[in-house]
Design an enzyme around this catalytic site. Structure first.
Site, PDB file in Angstrom:
ATOM      1  N   SER A 109       7.412  -0.627   5.333  1.00  0.00           N
ATOM      2  CA  SER A 109       6.411  -0.549   4.151  1.00  0.00           C
ATOM      3  C   SER A 109       5.016  -1.117   4.965  1.00  0.00           C
ATOM      4  O   SER A 109       5.233  -1.976   5.839  1.00  0.00           O
ATOM      5  CB  SER A 109       6.799  -1.713   3.242  1.00  0.00           C
ATOM      6  OG  SER A 109       8.159  -0.956   2.534  1.00  0.00           O
ATOM      7  N   ASP A 116       5.877  13.194  13.184  1.00  0.00           N
ATOM      8  CA  ASP A 116       6.138  13.019  11.536  1.00  0.00           C
ATOM      9  C   ASP A 116       4.563  13.303  11.059  1.00  0.00           C
ATOM     10  O   ASP A 116       4.311  12.674  10.286  1.00  0.00           O
ATOM     11  CB  ASP A 116       6.395  11.763  11.434  1.00  0.00           C
ATOM     12  CG  ASP A 116       7.107  11.663   9.923  1.00  0.00           C
ATOM     13  OD1 ASP A 116       7.203  12.696   9.352  1.00  0.00           O
ATOM     14  OD2 ASP A 116       7.043  10.391   9.457  1.00  0.00           O
ATOM     15  N   LEU A 125       0.867  -1.239   0.049  1.00  0.00           N
ATOM     16  CA  LEU A 125       0.024   0.029   0.182  1.00  0.00           C
ATOM     17  C   LEU A 125       0.759   1.251   0.052  1.00  0.00           C
ATOM     18  O   LEU A 125       0.220   2.343  -0.454  1.00  0.00           O
ATOM     19  CB  LEU A 125      -0.963  -0.019   1.425  1.00  0.00           C
ATOM     20  CG  LEU A 125      -2.028  -0.975   1.217  1.00  0.00           C
ATOM     21  CD1 LEU A 125      -2.744  -0.946   2.564  1.00  0.00           C
ATOM     22  CD2 LEU A 125      -2.789  -0.953   0.242  1.00  0.00           C
TER      23      LEU A 125
END
Length: 825
Positions: free
Chosen positions: A522, A632, A515
Site C-alpha cells: 500500500s 508490471d 493513496l
C-alpha cells in the site's frame, strides 16, 4: 598508263585481306575489352593508368588518395557515384608514396602482388601451391576482387570477400569456417583519412554462438547483435517489419552449413541491384547501414549500433571525456593534453590524453601524496571498472585515494568508488539535460586553483577536528529535534535517506492517508519536515535480507530519468521494508482514463504520455548498467506530475522482489490483462514482456477504456483484437481506426498519430516475443523517425475472443479463490 613495277592486285585478293584485317582488329578489341576489368602478368596496373572497371561499370580497382592524405593506396571504390567511397583497401598498413612507379601484377608463382617503387612486394594474395599455370585478377560487379584461372575465371582461387576491410557488401559472407581455420570480420579504419587497422572490429562470436560482437582491441566487447532466432538477431529488432531497415530492398539469412556446422555466416542480398547499399564499421566504432540516395547525392544512414556514440568502448581513449551530440565528441580532462595531436586532428582519439604535470605521489614514492589534489567534475556518467571502498563520507573516500599512488579518481555517492590507472569511458551528460554522478580527478598541485589545493591540504590536518564537530552537531540536533526530523538531517543530492520506521510513521501521519495499493503493498501520502510531499510505500511479502535489500535499493536510487519515478529514501528495520518516492499530484493514469474525472486528457497529452512511458522503459532496458525489466506495466503504475508528465512507478520492485514476482503478478487483481504469453508458458522472461504490457497500455491510452470489456449480451469485447484486425488482416482505414479513439475527445485527435500509436501497440502485443519491437524502436516510431507496416493478428487474442475460452484461460491461470477475477478490475 606506265607500270609502277608492282604486280596488280585482283579483286579476289582484296576481300580476304580486308576480312583478315577486320578480324584482327576485332580480336584486338576483344582483348582490350577483356583487359578493362582484368590484371594479368602481361597487363599490370599502375597509378599512371586508368583504374580497372567491372563489367557493368559498378566498381573500379585502382590507386587512390584519401581526402587530406599524402599517401596512396590500392583499393576498390564505387565507380558510378559522385562521392569517392572506398570499400576495400589492399595495402592498409603500407601506404605508397609514388603510385606511378608502383604496380599491381601477377607474379611468377601465380599470386596477385602489389609492388612499390622499389619493386618491394607490399601486398599479395599469398596463396601457396597454385595449381593453375596462368592466373588473372578480375574486379567483379559485386565489388569482389578475385584471383582466378585465366582459362576459366569461374574457378576462384582467392577473393577479397574473404578478407573484408571496414565494409561489408551484399553477397559477402561475414562469419567463420572452422575447417579452413578462417574467419571474416570488419576492422575499422584508424582515422577518416587513414585505412590502417583501427581498434574497433565486428566478428562472429569466437565462442561458437550465433551472435556478432563489436569489440575494442579484440578484447573488450561493447555491443552484441544477440543470438539468431531463425528470423532475426535478438538485439536487432529493426530486422522485423516494425524496424528501421528498408525491408523491401533486401533479403538476409544466417547460414550454418558443412560437416557438423563447420561454417557459419550471415549474408544479405539486394532485390534491386540498382540500389547501392553497404554496412560499414566507422572509425568511431559504430556499425552503420548506409544506402546511396541520388537526390541527396550522399549516403543516407538507416541504422547504426551502438545508437549512442559515447557507448563505444574507449572511443576517446584514457583521461578524456565523451560528450554526446557535441561538434567534437572527445575532449581532454582538465590537467591533460592530447597524447598524439596529429591523430586527434585526423579524428582518431583512441590514444587519449596524458598528464600535463606528473603526480607528486608517483615522483617521490610517497604513499600520502600530500601535494596532489582533486578537480571536481559534475554531471558525468562514471566508468564501470571502479573499486568499492568502505568509507563514511567524502573526506574518508578522498583520503583512501590519496594513500594509493595508482588511484587517479574517486566518487562518493553514499558509497566510495576508486579508479586506478587509466580513466576510460567517462561521459559528460550535462549537454543532454541529464544529471548523473560527480567524479573527482586527481591532479598535481600546480594544476589546481588555490581553493582546490587549500581544500586538499587541509583534509589530513583537520580531519579529526572536523569529524568531532560534525558528530557533536548531529548529537545536539538529534536530542533537540528527535521527534520532528529524520535520522539523517540532510541529504546529499543524488543519494538516499535511510529512514527509521519511527521517522516514517511521523512522515506518513501514522499511515492514515492511503493513496492506493497493489500487488506489492500500500502507498500513503506523507510530508517531510521541509514540507516536501512524498509517497511512502509499505512492501508486503518481502523476503530479502537487509544487506541485499540495501544494495538493490542503492542501485535503483541512482537511476534517474524524467519519465521514471524518483526514489528518495528507504527503511529497512527487522522485517519492515518501506520505500519513499517523490509525490505525483495528478495521481495514476488509470484514474484519468477510466475514472469519473471531469477533466478529459487531450489527445496531445495522451500521445506525450505514451511517448514518455516508452522513453522511460527504453532507459530501463538499454541505458542502465544492467537491464531492468519492470514486469508490471499498466496504467495504475504510471503516475503523472503537475504538468502531466508521466513517471513509470514501481520499476525497481521487479529487481527487489526477484523470482517471487511471477507468483505475485499472477495473483494480483488488475494485472492479468497485461501479462505477456511467455509469463503463462513459464519460459524465461525478457524485456519483451514489458513491450507486451506497454502495447496493452497504449491501446487503453488511445481508447480511454479497458482492453477487455463485457458487452450487454455477455460476449467479451477485446479492444486489442479489434485494433489488430483493423490494421492487419481485416483492413479498415482511418474511419474504423478512428472508432478506437476515446469518444470523449469528440474526434479531436491527430489521426496520423492515432494510426501510428495503434500500429505500434499491435506489434507490441504479438505472441512471438521476437516479433515485438524493442522500446528503442517504439520511441523512434512514435517520434515519427521510423515507419512501420501492418502487423498480423495475434492468435492468442483470437482464441480469447470466445467468452468460454477467456474465462477458462483465467480460471487455469489463477488460484480457485481468485478465478472470479475475469473482467472485474
Amino acid at each position: 598508263m606506265a607500270s609502277s613495277g608492282a604486280p596488280p592486285f585482283s579483286s579476289a585478293l582484296v576481300l580476304p585481306c580486308l576480312f583478315a584485317i577486320a578480324m584482327a582488329a576485332l580480336q584486338s578489341a576483344v582483348v582490350l575489352a577483356d583487359a578493362a576489368d582484368t590484371v594479368a602478368d602481361d597487363r599490370p596496373l599502375s597509378g599512371s593508368q586508368r583504374p580497372l572497371v567491372s563489367n557493368r561499370g559498378r566498381f573500379a580497382l585502382g590507386f587512390f588518395q584519401p581526402e587530406n592524405s599524402q599517401h596512396w593506396y590500392l583499393g576498390i571504390w564505387y565507380n558510378q557515384i559522385s562521392k569517392h567511397t572506398a570499400v576495400w583497401v589492399a595495402n592498409r598498413g603500407y601506404p605508397i608514396s609514388n603510385p606511378d612507379t608502383s604496380q599491381l601484377t601477377i607474379s611468377t608463382d601465380g599470386n596477385m602482388v602489389l609492388f612499390d617503387h622499389s619493386r618491394t612486394a607490399i601486398w599479395s594474395t599469398n596463396i601457396s601451391k597454385i595449381a593453375s599455370s596462368s592466373t588473372v585478377g578480375v574486379i567483379l560487379d559485386s565489388g569482389n576482387l578475385v584471383l582466378a584461372d585465366a582459362s576459366n575465371t569461374s574457378i576462384v582461387l582467392w577473393q577479397s570477400f574473404d578478407h573484408f576491410g571496414n565494409t561489408w557488401l551484399p553477397g559477402g559472407k561475414l562469419g567463420r569456417n572452422k575447417l579452413a581455420g578462417m574467419s571474416t570480420r570488419l576492422v575499422a579504419w584508424k582515422a577518416r583519412n587513414d585505412p590502417a587497422l583501427g581498434v574497433f572490429s565486428l566478428e562472429l562470436d569466437p565462442n561458437g554462438t550465433s551472435q556478432y560482437l563489436l569489440e575494442w582491441n579484440s578484447t573488450q566487447q561493447y555491443w552484441t547483435s544477440g543470438n539468431w532466432t531463425g528470423r532475426i538477431f535478438t538485439g536487432v529488432p529493426e530486422m522485423t517489419p516494425t524496424g528501421s531497415y528498408p525491408n523491401s530492398m533486401y533479403t538476409f539469412d544466417y547460414v550454418v552449413s558443412g560437416e557438423k556446422g563447420s561454417e557459419s555466416y550471415f549474408v544479405y542480398a539486394l532485390k534491386d541491384d540498382s540500389v547501392l547499399t553497404r554496412f560499414v564499421l566507422g572509425e568511431t566504432g559504430q556499425i552503420q547501414f548506409l544506402t546511396w540516395m541520388d537526390g541527396a547525392n550522399d549516403w543516407m544512414l538507416f541504422w547504426s549500433q551502438p545508437k549512442v556514440q559515447c557507448d563505444v568502448y574507449s572511443l576517446c581513449g584514457p583521461f578524456s571525456v565523451c560528450t554526446e551530440n557535441a561538434l567534437t565528441s572527445c575532449s581532454c580532462l582538465r590537467g591533460f593534453s592530447e597524447q598524439n595531436v596529429g591523430e586527434w586532428l585526423q579524428g582518431d582519439h583512441t590514444s587519449g590524453c596524458r598528464r600535463n604535470v606528473e603526480l607528486q605521489c608517483s615522483r617521490n614514492g610517497s604513499a600520502m601524496g600530500r601535494t596532489d589534489g582533486f578537480y571536481t567534475m559534475a554531471n558525468v556518467r562514471l566508468p564501470s571498472n571502479a573499486e568499492s571502498m568502505v568509507a563514511t563520507g567524502t573526506d574518508q573516500c578522498e583520503q583512501a585515494c590519496l594513500r594509493n599512488c595508482s588511484c587517479t579518481a574517486y566518487s562518493y555517492n553514499g558509497s566510495c568508488s576508486l579508479w586506478h590507472g587509466d580513466l576510460i569511458n567517462l561521459q559528460d551528460v550535462s549537454v543532454i539535460g541529464s544529471q548523473d554522478s560527480t567524479v573527482l580527478i586527481r591532479l598535481a598541485a600546480s594544476e589546481l586553483s588555490g581553493h582546490e589545493l587549500k581544500h586538499t591540504k587541509k583534509l589530513i590536518t583537520i580531519a579529526i577536528v572536523a569529524t568531532s564537530v560534525v558528530l557533536l552537531m548531529i548529537a545536539v540536533l538529534v536530542v533537540i529535534l528527535r521527534r520532528r526530523i529524520l535520522k539523517e538531517t540532510t541529504r546529499v543530492e543524488g543519494s538516499l535517506i535511510s529512514f527509521t520506521y519511527h521517522d516514517l510513521k511521523s512522515v506518513a501521519k501514522n499511515f492514515s492517508e492511503k493513496l492506493g495499493g497493489g500487488a506489492f503493498g500500500s502507498v500513503f501520502r506523507g510530508s517531510l519536515p521541509d514540507t516536501t510531499m512524498v509517497a511512502v510505500k509499505k512492501l508486503e511479502g518481502f523476503r530479502q535480507g537487509e544487506k541485499q535489500f540495501r544494495a538493490e535499493v542503492s542501485t535503483i536510487g541512482n537511476i534517474q530519468h524524467v519519465n521514471l519515478i524518483r526514489l528518495l529514501g528507504f527503511c529497512s528495520e527487522k522485517s519492515r521494508r518501506l520505500l519513499v518516492y517523490e509525490y505525483m499530484p495528478n495521481g495514476s493514469l488509470d484514474k484519468h482514463l477510466f475514472g469519473c474525472n471531469q477533466h478529459v486528457l487531450s489527445w496531445n497529452a495522451r500521445y506525450q504520455i505514451a511517448l514518455g512511458i516508452a522513453r522511460g522503459l527504453h532507459y530501463l532496458h538499454e541505458n542502465c548498467r544492467d537491464c531492468i525489466i519492470h514486469c508490471d506495466i499498466k496504467p495504475e503504475n504510471i503516475l503523472l506530475d503537475d504538468s502531466f508528465v508521466p513517471r513509470v512507478a514501481d520499476f525497481g520492485l521487479a529487481k527487489l522482489m526477484g523470482r517471487d514476482i511471477s507468483r505475485v503478478l499472477t495473483t494480483a487483481r488488475g494485472t492479468v490483462g497485461y501479462i505477456a504469453p511467455e509469463w503463462i508458458a513459464g519460459t524465461a522472461v525478457t524485456a519483451k514482456a514489458d513491450v507486451f504490457s506497454y502495447g496493452m497500455t497504449l491501446l487503453e491510452i488511445v481508447s480511454g477504456r479497458r482492453n477487455v470489456e463485457q458487452r450487454g449480451d455477455g460476449a467479451v469485447d477485446l479492444l486489442p483484437l479489434r485494433a489488430a484486425s483493423m490494421l492487419g488482416g481485416g483492413g479498415g482505414g482511418r474511419e474504423l481506426i478512428g472508432a478506437v479513439v476515446d469518444g470523449r475527445l469528440d474526434g479531436d485527435a491527430d489521426m496520423d498519430e492515432v494510426e501510428r500509436a495503434c500500429r505500434v501497440a499491435c506489434w507490441c502485443i504479438q505472441d512471438d516475443e521476437d516479433a515485438r519491437p524493442a522500446m528503442a524502436t517504439v520511441v523512434q516510431v512514435l517520434e515519427g523517425l521510423v515507419e512501420i507496416g501492418d502487423s498480423p493478428v495475434p492468435r492468442s487474442l483470437q482464441l480469447l475472443a470466445d467468452q468460454s475460452n477467456y474465462l477458462q484461460f483465467y480460471s487455469d491461470l489463477l488460484p480457485s479463490n481468485e478465478a472470479s477475477l475475469g473482467l472485474g478490475r
